[in-house]
Design a protein around this motif. Structure first.
Motif, mmCIF file in Angstrom:
data_model
loop_
_atom_site.group_PDB
_atom_site.id
_atom_site.type_symbol
_atom_site.label_atom_id
_atom_site.label_comp_id
_atom_site.label_asym_id
_atom_site.label_seq_id
_atom_site.Cartn_x
_atom_site.Cartn_y
_atom_site.Cartn_z
ATOM 1 N N ALA A 224 3.316 13.826 10.594
ATOM 2 C CA ALA A 224 2.164 12.945 10.705
ATOM 3 C C ALA A 224 1.853 12.284 9.364
ATOM 4 O O ALA A 224 1.349 11.168 9.319
ATOM 5 N N TYR A 225 2.129 12.957 8.255
ATOM 6 C CA TYR A 225 1.837 12.417 6.926
ATOM 7 C C TYR A 225 3.087 11.924 6.189
ATOM 8 O O TYR A 225 3.016 11.566 5.033
ATOM 9 N N ALA A 226 4.229 11.884 6.850
ATOM 10 C CA ALA A 226 5.474 11.455 6.216
ATOM 11 C C ALA A 226 5.512 9.932 6.099
ATOM 12 O O ALA A 226 4.689 9.223 6.685
ATOM 13 N N ASP A 227 6.492 9.414 5.347
ATOM 14 C CA ASP A 227 6.679 7.966 5.222
ATOM 15 C C ASP A 227 6.850 7.342 6.596
ATOM 16 O O ASP A 227 7.396 7.941 7.514
ATOM 17 N N THR A 228 6.387 6.085 6.680
ATOM 18 C CA THR A 228 6.542 5.362 7.939
ATOM 19 C C THR A 228 7.790 4.509 7.861
ATOM 20 O O THR A 228 8.514 4.547 6.864
ATOM 21 N N ASP A 229 8.019 3.680 8.864
ATOM 22 C CA ASP A 229 9.213 2.850 8.866
ATOM 23 C C ASP A 229 9.059 1.594 8.000
ATOM 24 O O ASP A 229 9.968 0.793 7.893
ATOM 25 N N SER A 230 7.911 1.382 7.377
ATOM 26 C CA SER A 230 7.741 0.291 6.426
ATOM 27 C C SER A 230 6.800 0.718 5.310
ATOM 28 O O SER A 230 6.016 1.650 5.470
ATOM 29 N N TYR A 231 6.915 0.028 4.200
ATOM 30 C CA TYR A 231 6.085 0.340 3.047
ATOM 31 C C TYR A 231 5.902 -0.943 2.254
ATOM 32 O O TYR A 231 6.796 -1.793 2.225
ATOM 33 N N GLN A 232 4.773 -1.101 1.661
ATOM 34 C CA GLN A 232 4.561 -2.279 0.824
ATOM 35 C C GLN A 232 4.100 -1.870 -0.564
ATOM 36 O O GLN A 232 3.489 -0.828 -0.733
ATOM 37 N N HIS A 233 4.465 -2.724 -1.532
ATOM 38 C CA HIS A 233 3.996 -2.518 -2.901
ATOM 39 C C HIS A 233 3.943 -3.881 -3.582
ATOM 40 O O HIS A 233 4.435 -4.867 -3.061
ATOM 41 N N THR A 234 3.356 -3.939 -4.737
ATOM 42 C CA THR A 234 3.166 -5.190 -5.457
ATOM 43 C C THR A 234 4.287 -5.404 -6.459
ATOM 44 O O THR A 234 4.646 -4.498 -7.201
ATOM 45 N N VAL A 235 4.837 -6.619 -6.462
ATOM 46 C CA VAL A 235 5.803 -7.040 -7.460
ATOM 47 C C VAL A 235 5.134 -8.160 -8.243
ATOM 48 O O VAL A 235 4.728 -9.165 -7.669
ATOM 49 N N THR A 236 4.988 -7.989 -9.534
ATOM 50 C CA THR A 236 4.358 -8.997 -10.371
ATOM 51 C C THR A 236 5.415 -9.954 -10.893
ATOM 52 O O THR A 236 6.415 -9.532 -11.469
ATOM 53 N N ILE A 237 5.184 -11.248 -10.659
ATOM 54 C CA ILE A 237 6.110 -12.288 -11.107
ATOM 55 C C ILE A 237 5.415 -13.089 -12.192
ATOM 56 O O ILE A 237 4.292 -13.560 -12.011
#
Length: 177
Positions: free
Chosen positions: A18-31
């Motif tokens: 229930a608390y494991a990683d999901t099938d997608s993840y997002q994070h910020t990439v600074t350009i």
């Protein structure tokens, strides 16, 4: 006891799932895009001279032209901002006028390339030669950018003297207000 242990193991696996990683993840990439304003002139050195057509006595001397040089630039600008390339010289010529025309852009570049401001006299004060430059690049070397045509004109024959003069021509890329 075995049943309680087995139930505890399944319960632990269920909670972990229930608390494991999901099938997608997002994070910020600074350009980071830096401000770039580079200008260069490529091609052969420009040589101009005055001549008399037909070598006939009484005819007016005329200046020559040279189209061997190319104006290259790279630019990044803020949204809705533009740049201009200006030209000026380190001196004024006695009795002569030195002019330059930047042709319309041609080559392997991309972006919002500038527009020729037509033929301009090169003097000690800067004058715009290419306007409306946005974020772009012209490509490098000859046959990329704006072909420069220099023209030497006799403007006051009474002030012309025999001389070999080197004129420093300065191109500057500036931000428009």
């Amino acid at each position: 006891m075995k049943r309680l242990t087995l139930t505890a193991v399944f319960l632990a696996l269920f909670i972990a799932a229930a608390y494991a990683d999901t099938d997608s993840y997002q994070h910020t990439v600074t350009i980071s895009i830096p401000e770039i304003a580079l200008v260069d002139v490529e091609g052969a050195n420009v040589s101009l001279s005055i001549s008399v057509p037909g070598n006939e006595a009484g005819e007016a001397p005329v200046g020559g032209t040279n189209s061997n040089a190319w104006l290259n630039y790279t630019s990044t600008v803020e949204l809705n901002k533009t740049r201009t390339v200006t030209v000026q010289s380190n001196s004024n010529l006695s009795g002569l006028g030195l002019y330059v025309t930047a042709a319309n852009y041609t080559g392997q570049g991309a972006g919002v390339l500038g527009t020729s401001a037509g033929e301009k006299k090169i003097e000690s004060s800067a004058v715009a030669i290419v306007t409306g430059i946005g974020s772009c690049y012209t490509g490098t070397g000859t046959n990329n950018g704006h072909q420069l045509t220099y023209r030497l004109a006799v403007e006051n024959m009474g002030s012309v003297t025999i001389d070999n003069t080197n004129v420093i021509v300065i191109y500057t890329i500036t931000n428009d207000n």
